[in-house]
Write a protein that holds these residues in place. Structure first.
Motif, PDB file in Angstrom:
ATOM      1  N   HIS A   1      38.222  62.784 -15.044  1.00 19.95           N
ATOM      2  CA  HIS A   1      38.286  64.128 -14.432  1.00 19.95           C
ATOM      3  C   HIS A   1      37.803  65.146 -13.192  1.00 19.95           C
ATOM      4  O   HIS A   1      38.568  65.862 -12.334  1.00 19.95           O
ATOM      5  CB  HIS A   1      39.213  65.025 -15.613  1.00 19.95           C
ATOM      6  N   VAL A   2      36.111  64.638 -13.533  1.00 21.29           N
ATOM      7  CA  VAL A   2      35.561  65.588 -12.588  1.00 21.29           C
ATOM      8  C   VAL A   2      35.934  65.350 -11.105  1.00 21.29           C
ATOM      9  O   VAL A   2      36.375  65.918  -9.765  1.00 21.29           O
ATOM     10  CB  VAL A   2      34.153  65.649 -12.245  1.00 21.29           C
ATOM     11  N   SER A   3      36.308  63.810 -10.429  1.00 17.20           N
ATOM     12  CA  SER A   3      36.960  63.201  -9.501  1.00 17.20           C
ATOM     13  C   SER A   3      38.756  63.433  -9.229  1.00 17.20           C
ATOM     14  O   SER A   3      39.192  62.476  -8.272  1.00 17.20           O
ATOM     15  CB  SER A   3      36.145  62.405  -8.477  1.00 17.20           C
ATOM     16  N   ARG A   4      39.731  63.748 -10.432  1.00 16.31           N
ATOM     17  CA  ARG A   4      40.955  63.348 -10.380  1.00 16.31           C
ATOM     18  C   ARG A   4      41.211  64.943  -9.071  1.00 16.31           C
ATOM     19  O   ARG A   4      41.588  66.367  -9.866  1.00 16.31           O
ATOM     20  CB  ARG A   4      41.568  63.459 -11.151  1.00 16.31           C
ATOM     21  N   GLU A   5      41.857  64.858  -8.195  1.00 12.53           N
ATOM     22  CA  GLU A   5      42.052  65.561  -7.441  1.00 12.53           C
ATOM     23  C   GLU A   5      43.999  66.397  -7.656  1.00 12.53           C
ATOM     24  O   GLU A   5      43.255  67.841  -7.687  1.00 12.53           O
ATOM     25  CB  GLU A   5      42.637  65.442  -6.206  1.00 12.53           C
TER      26      GLU A   5
ATOM     27  N   LEU B   1      39.060  71.292   0.893  1.00 13.52           N
ATOM     28  CA  LEU B   1      38.650  72.681   1.466  1.00 13.52           C
ATOM     29  C   LEU B   1      36.992  73.384   0.307  1.00 13.52           C
ATOM     30  O   LEU B   1      36.605  73.594   0.687  1.00 13.52           O
ATOM     31  CB  LEU B   1      39.524  73.458   0.074  1.00 13.52           C
ATOM     32  N   HIS B   2      36.866  72.430  -0.784  1.00 12.91           N
ATOM     33  CA  HIS B   2      36.568  71.730  -1.907  1.00 12.91           C
ATOM     34  C   HIS B   2      35.611  70.695  -2.279  1.00 12.91           C
ATOM     35  O   HIS B   2      35.878  69.537  -2.611  1.00 12.91           O
ATOM     36  CB  HIS B   2      37.200  72.734  -2.790  1.00 12.91           C
ATOM     37  N   PRO B   3      34.479  70.201  -1.135  1.00 15.70           N
ATOM     38  CA  PRO B   3      34.305  68.920  -1.068  1.00 15.70           C
ATOM     39  C   PRO B   3      33.704  68.273  -2.284  1.00 15.70           C
ATOM     40  O   PRO B   3      32.982  67.200  -2.226  1.00 15.70           O
ATOM     41  CB  PRO B   3      33.372  68.854   0.381  1.00 15.70           C
ATOM     42  N   ILE B   4      33.263  69.002  -3.369  1.00 14.26           N
ATOM     43  CA  ILE B   4      32.777  68.792  -4.448  1.00 14.26           C
ATOM     44  C   ILE B   4      33.934  68.901  -5.226  1.00 14.26           C
ATOM     45  O   ILE B   4      33.652  68.107  -6.414  1.00 14.26           O
ATOM     46  CB  ILE B   4      31.019  69.615  -4.739  1.00 14.26           C
ATOM     47  N   PHE B   5      33.613  70.024  -5.866  1.00 14.66           N
ATOM     48  CA  PHE B   5      34.797  70.327  -6.363  1.00 14.66           C
ATOM     49  C   PHE B   5      36.351  70.935  -6.865  1.00 14.66           C
ATOM     50  O   PHE B   5      36.735  71.739  -6.766  1.00 14.66           O
ATOM     51  CB  PHE B   5      34.279  71.964  -7.246  1.00 14.66           C
TER      52      PHE B   5
ATOM     53  N   CYS C   1      35.612  72.120 -13.024  1.00 20.06           N
ATOM     54  CA  CYS C   1      35.132  71.056 -12.310  1.00 20.06           C
ATOM     55  C   CYS C   1      33.591  71.258 -11.920  1.00 20.06           C
ATOM     56  O   CYS C   1      33.183  70.408 -12.527  1.00 20.06           O
ATOM     57  CB  CYS C   1      35.697  70.736 -11.115  1.00 20.06           C
ATOM     58  N   VAL C   2      34.064  72.379 -12.075  1.00 19.55           N
ATOM     59  CA  VAL C   2      32.235  72.637 -11.906  1.00 19.55           C
ATOM     60  C   VAL C   2      31.638  72.598 -13.423  1.00 19.55           C
ATOM     61  O   VAL C   2      30.577  72.639 -13.481  1.00 19.55           O
ATOM     62  CB  VAL C   2      31.808  74.581 -11.419  1.00 19.55           C
ATOM     63  N   HIS C   3      31.824  73.258 -14.088  1.00 21.29           N
ATOM     64  CA  HIS C   3      31.905  73.297 -15.518  1.00 21.29           C
ATOM     65  C   HIS C   3      31.832  71.349 -16.309  1.00 21.29           C
ATOM     66  O   HIS C   3      30.968  71.346 -17.020  1.00 21.29           O
ATOM     67  CB  HIS C   3      31.741  74.074 -16.621  1.00 21.29           C
ATOM     68  N   GLY C   4      33.205  70.626 -15.448  1.00 21.90           N
ATOM     69  CA  GLY C   4      32.144  69.320 -15.627  1.00 21.90           C
ATOM     70  C   GLY C   4      31.194  68.766 -15.641  1.00 21.90           C
ATOM     71  O   GLY C   4      30.377  67.996 -16.214  1.00 21.90           O
ATOM     72  N   TYR C   5      30.500  69.250 -14.112  1.00 22.44           N
ATOM     73  CA  TYR C   5      29.665  68.481 -13.711  1.00 22.44           C
ATOM     74  C   TYR C   5      28.496  68.769 -14.930  1.00 22.44           C
ATOM     75  O   TYR C   5      27.490  68.578 -14.660  1.00 22.44           O
ATOM     76  CB  TYR C   5      28.781  68.418 -12.129  1.00 22.44           C
ATOM     77  N   TRP C   6      28.547  70.269 -14.637  1.00 22.33           N
ATOM     78  CA  TRP C   6      27.557  70.833 -15.692  1.00 22.33           C
ATOM     79  C   TRP C   6      27.468  70.094 -16.834  1.00 22.33           C
ATOM     80  O   TRP C   6      25.908  70.055 -17.473  1.00 22.33           O
ATOM     81  CB  TRP C   6      27.609  73.005 -16.161  1.00 22.33           C
ATOM     82  N   MET C   7      27.912  69.807 -18.341  1.00 26.42           N
ATOM     83  CA  MET C   7      28.332  68.891 -19.275  1.00 26.42           C
ATOM     84  C   MET C   7      27.473  67.674 -18.646  1.00 26.42           C
ATOM     85  O   MET C   7      26.749  67.275 -19.632  1.00 26.42           O
ATOM     86  CB  MET C   7      29.667  68.913 -19.406  1.00 26.42           C
TER      87      MET C   7
END
Length: 334
Positions: free
Chosen positions: A20-24, A45-49, A58-64
Motif C-alpha cells: 500500500h505505500v505505493s498504492r496511490e 504533490l507528495h513524491p514519496i508519501f 504512508c509515512v508510518h508505513g515507511y517507518w514500519m
C-alpha cells in the motif's frame, strides 16, 4: 495469539505495507488550494508519501518497514524494502516533500500526527545500517522539528481527543527522534510542554472513551507520553495521581476492548486501532511498575485482551489495512 513480534509476523506486516505505500488510489487528500495551479494528483504533490490512502499513513508505513528491517535483517522482504527506499528516498523527492511544507498555506499541514510520525521515521532510519536514507530525509525532518519548535510555545492548550489531533501522541513520537539525534533543546521543549499541558492532571475519569472515531485512548496516551518524557522518579507519583484506581479496575472502560461493527467504514475501523494502541500503552505503562505490583498484572492482562481483539484484523479491509499494522508493531514491541 502472538504476544511478540516474530519473524513470520514481521514478514506478513512487511507484505501488507509493501502493498500500500505505493498504492496511490483511493486517496484521502487534505490539500489547501491557493489557486487553480495547485490542482495536482497525490504523487505530484507528495513524491514519496502519496500512497496508503493518506500522507501520514504512508509515512508510518515507511517507518514500519524500516523498523522491521532493523529488527530482522534477514527478512524475506528486505530486498524489496531496500529497493523501495532506494527508489523513493532520493534527494529530489525529499526536496519535493520539503517544498510542499514550505508553502505558507502548509504551516499546519499534518499537525501534529503526521509531524510525529515523520520524526519517528527519521529516528528509525538513523538506526539503519545504511545511514544514507536518514541523511537524505534529514532536510524534511529538520523542517518538521522546526514546526514543533515554532508551534509548541504558542500552543496554550493540549488537544485530548483520541484522533489525529491528539498532542500527547505527537510528543511521544517526537521524543524518540530528539533522543536519536541528540537534540537536547527539542527534548527539553517536548518535556516542558508535556509538563505544562499535563503535569497537573489528576483522577482522570476517561469518561468519554471510547467514542466512535477514536484510535487512541486520550487517557492512556497521555500517561504514555509522560512516562516517556519524565524521569521514573517523577513519573511514578504523577501516574499515581492521574490514574489512582487502577488496582480497583477503574476507570472500567479502559479495561474493556471496543466493539467494531463494520471494518469497511473508515471511522468505525478506527476502533481496531484503539484496541491495538491501548495494548501498546498498557504494556509500556506496566513496564514502569515492579512485577510484584498488583497493577502490573492487571495492566498486562488488559493489554492482552485489547491485542487479542485487534491483532487479527490488521488486514480485514483496506480501511484498516493501510495503517493498523504499524500500531501492531508498537504494541508487540512495547
Amino acid at each position: 495469539m502472538a504476544d511478540e513480534l516474530t519473524p513470520a509476523l514481521a514478514e506478513s506486516f512487511a507484505k501488507i505495507a509493501l502493498g500500500h505505500v505505493s498504492r496511490e488510489y483511493p486517496n484521502s487528500l487534505a490539500h489547501m488550494f491557493d489557486s487553480a495551479a495547485d490542482a495536482a494528483t497525490p504523487s505530484q504533490l507528495h513524491p514519496i508519501f502519496y500512497g496508503s490512502l493518506d500522507w501520514h499513513s504512508c509515512v508510518h508505513g515507511y517507518w514500519m518497514l524500516a523498523r522491521l528491517m532493523n529488527r530482522f535483517p534477514d527478512l524475506p522482504s528486505a530486498s524489496r524494502i531496500v529497493a523501495l527506499f532506494d527508489a523513493q528516498l532520493t534527494a529530489d523527492k525529499v526536496a519535493g516533500e520539503c517544498a510542499y511544507f514550505e508553502r505558507p498555506s502548509s504551516r499546519g499541514y499534518e499537525r501534529p500526527y503526521g509531524w510525529g510520525w515523520l520524526l519517528k521515521l527519521a529516528s528509525e532510519l538513523s538506526a539503519v545500517r545504511d545511514i544514507r536514507w536518514f541523511e537524505t530525509l534529514k532536510p524534511l525532518a529538520d523542517i518538521i522539528a522546526g514546526r514543533f519548535t515554532d508551534f509548541l510555545p504558542i500552543a496554550t492548550y493540549p488537544i485530548r481527543v483520541g484522533t489525529h489531533f491528539n498532542t500527547a501522541f505527537a510528543l511521544r513520537l517526537a521524543a524518540d527522534y530528539a533522543d536519536s539525534v541528540a537534540d537536547g533543546e527539542l527534548t527539553a521543549l517536548l518535556t516542558a510542554t508535556a509538563e505544562r499541558w499535563y503535569g497537573g492532571d489528576a483522577a482522570c475519569p476517561a469518561w468519554g472513551e471510547p467514542s466512535g472515531d477514536e484510535f487512541l485512548s486520550s487517557a492512556l496516551i497521555e500517561a504514555e507520553c509522560m512516562r516517556r518524557l519524565m524521569t521514573p522518579d517523577a513519573f511514578r507519583p504523577w501516574f499515581e495521581r492521574f490514574l489512582p484506581d487502577i488496582e480497583g479496575g477503574r476507570p472500567g472502560n479502559l479495561f474493556v476492548p471496543a466493539t467494531v461493527t463494520d471494518r469497511s467504514d473508515g471511522k468505525i475501523a478506527h476502533l481496531d486501532g484503539l484496541n491495538i494502541s491501548r495494548a501498546w500503552c498498557w504494556r509500556a505503562l506496566a513496564s514502569s511498575l515492579a512485577e510484584h505490583d498488583p497493577r502490573h498484572g492487571m495492566m498486562i492482562d488488559a493489554a492482552d485482551r485489547h491485542l487479542a481483539a485487534g491483532l487479527g484484523h490488521v488486514d480485514s479491509d483496506y480501511m484498516g489495512e493501510h495503517w493498523l499494522a504499524s500500531f501492531a508493531v508498537l504494541a508487540l514491541e512495547a
